[in-house]
Write a protein that holds these residues in place. Structure first.
Motif, PDB file in Angstrom:
ATOM      1  N   LYS A 140     -47.600  12.624 -33.970  1.00  0.00           N
ATOM      2  CA  LYS A 140     -47.969  11.523 -33.079  1.00  0.00           C
ATOM      3  C   LYS A 140     -47.218  10.249 -33.461  1.00  0.00           C
ATOM      4  N   GLY A 141     -47.206   9.959 -34.752  1.00  0.00           N
ATOM      5  CA  GLY A 141     -46.524   8.771 -35.225  1.00  0.00           C
ATOM      6  C   GLY A 141     -45.023   8.858 -35.041  1.00  0.00           C
ATOM      7  N   PHE A 142     -44.479  10.059 -35.210  1.00  0.00           N
ATOM      8  CA  PHE A 142     -43.040  10.290 -35.051  1.00  0.00           C
ATOM      9  C   PHE A 142     -42.606   9.938 -33.632  1.00  0.00           C
ATOM     10  N   TYR A 143     -43.387  10.354 -32.651  1.00  0.00           N
ATOM     11  CA  TYR A 143     -43.051  10.098 -31.249  1.00  0.00           C
ATOM     12  C   TYR A 143     -43.311   8.639 -30.852  1.00  0.00           C
ATOM     13  N   ALA A 144     -44.114   7.938 -31.630  1.00  0.00           N
ATOM     14  CA  ALA A 144     -44.426   6.539 -31.297  1.00  0.00           C
ATOM     15  C   ALA A 144     -43.281   5.596 -31.637  1.00  0.00           C
ATOM     16  N   TYR A 145     -42.367   6.034 -32.500  1.00  0.00           N
ATOM     17  CA  TYR A 145     -41.277   5.156 -32.944  1.00  0.00           C
ATOM     18  C   TYR A 145     -40.309   4.860 -31.792  1.00  0.00           C
ATOM     19  N   ALA A 181     -39.631   9.058 -38.505  1.00  0.00           N
ATOM     20  CA  ALA A 181     -38.767   8.820 -37.340  1.00  0.00           C
ATOM     21  C   ALA A 181     -37.812   7.665 -37.609  1.00  0.00           C
ATOM     22  N   GLU A 182     -38.302   6.645 -38.273  1.00  0.00           N
ATOM     23  CA  GLU A 182     -37.472   5.495 -38.645  1.00  0.00           C
ATOM     24  C   GLU A 182     -36.348   5.941 -39.577  1.00  0.00           C
ATOM     25  N   LEU A 183     -36.660   6.852 -40.501  1.00  0.00           N
ATOM     26  CA  LEU A 183     -35.656   7.369 -41.424  1.00  0.00           C
ATOM     27  C   LEU A 183     -34.611   8.207 -40.685  1.00  0.00           C
ATOM     28  N   VAL A 184     -35.028   9.006 -39.714  1.00  0.00           N
ATOM     29  CA  VAL A 184     -34.075   9.791 -38.907  1.00  0.00           C
ATOM     30  C   VAL A 184     -33.086   8.847 -38.226  1.00  0.00           C
ATOM     31  N   SER A 185     -33.621   7.763 -37.660  1.00  0.00           N
ATOM     32  CA  SER A 185     -32.768   6.771 -36.994  1.00  0.00           C
ATOM     33  C   SER A 185     -31.779   6.156 -37.981  1.00  0.00           C
TER      34      SER A 185
END
Length: 304
Positions: A140-145, A181-185
């Protein structure tokens, strides 16, 4: 995990903890503003979620449910995110980020390294790979980024998770997914410098407590060394948060004690140091010979 000698010792220690919490609940309840309550909580109860109530029976306190308007609610969300940033150094995202930078420092194939780490991160939010409730909330948090980096962007992306009961209970895992997600970016847009490497930091390193650094700048400003409105306590304009942002941009203030000793202090810690009330207290209780000497200097006369 705590180990007790016997049942009596366990009951005694638990009773002491409960009494301490009840005392803290009463102390918070006497504070007038939400800002004061949040500051108390993040200082003395920083390992307890702001999204959950504390206390017992009729003495339960919940700052989130007690927020009277949307702005107050967002301030609680902001404080909870900052609390998690400061207290959860074991987040998976923190460990993977360190591992990534360590690997890219020695690799000859940066694109391969980036691909492998993104695959590793995505595996940790795959509910088929890890079919548990924690992974579900990380997802859920991953998709919120949405690509932001500031605390304001985080609050905007995650504010809705402060409403539902289950989301509040699992907010730590939601935020962990957001950080992944921030780290993936960050990995996708990473470019290895030819010489400096990924972590070069040209800021000036400061080896005194954040509160003393703030007090030092305040003293120098009152002596006419600085001509910045941020530091002008003689006018009605003072913005401690903007001052902290300015200082963090040019200085790296190192923590001098505790578990974070040797690490850079968090922005929330720095922001608190620049509050007028904290500076006043620091000057009253924490002045050493250097500060005394500076306080006694005459104010500089501006040349025409």
């Amino acid at each position: 995990m705590e180990v007790y000698k016997n049942k009596e010792e366990r009951l005694r220690i638990e009773a002491e903890k409960e009494a301490q919490i009840q005392k803290q609940v009463k102390e918070i309840s006497t504070l007038e503003t939400l800002e004061e309550k949040l500051e108390y909580w993040t200082t003395y109860l920083k390992h307890r979620s702001l999204f959950r109530g504390i206390g017992k029976g009729k003495e339960i306190l919940n700052l989130l449910e007690g927020a009277t308007n949307r702005n107050d609610r967002l301030e609680v969300v902001k404080a909870e995110i900052s609390r998690l940033d400061e207290t959860n150094k074991d987040f998976l995202s923190v460990w993977l980020k360190k591992q990534f930078h360590s690997r890219v420092a020695e690799t000859n194939d940066i694109e391969l390294t980036k691909t492998k780490f993104i695959e590793k991160i995505e595996k940790h939010i795959n509910t088929k790979e890890f079919p548990d409730i924690y992974t579900e909330y990380k997802l859920k948090g991953f998709y919120a980024y949405n690509g932001g980096r500031s605390i304001e962007s985080k609050v905007e992306d995650l504010q809705s998770f402060s409403i539902g009961l289950k989301d509040r209970l699992f907010f730590k895992h939601i935020y962990e997914g957001y950080l992944l997600a921030e780290l993936v970016s960050e990995i996708k847009t990473y470019n290895k410098s030819e010489e400096a490497g990924p972590t070069k930091d040209n800021r000036i390193e400061v080896n005194i407590k954040a509160e003393r650094f703030a007090a030092l700048l305040y003293i120098l400003s009152t002596k006419g060394v600085f001509d910045l409105a941020y530091f002008d306590f003689n006018t009605n304009y003072y913005n401690g948060e903007e001052t902290a942002k300015l200082c963090q941009k040019h200085f790296k203030i190192i923590s001098q004690k505790g578990k974070t000793k040797g690490q850079e202090v968090s922005f929330e810690t720095l922001k608190k140091a620049f509050k007028e009330s904290v500076i006043t207290t620091t000057l009253e209780t924490g002045i050493d010979n250097l500060f005394e000497a500076l306080v006694n200097l005459p104010k500089l006369n501006k040349t025409s």
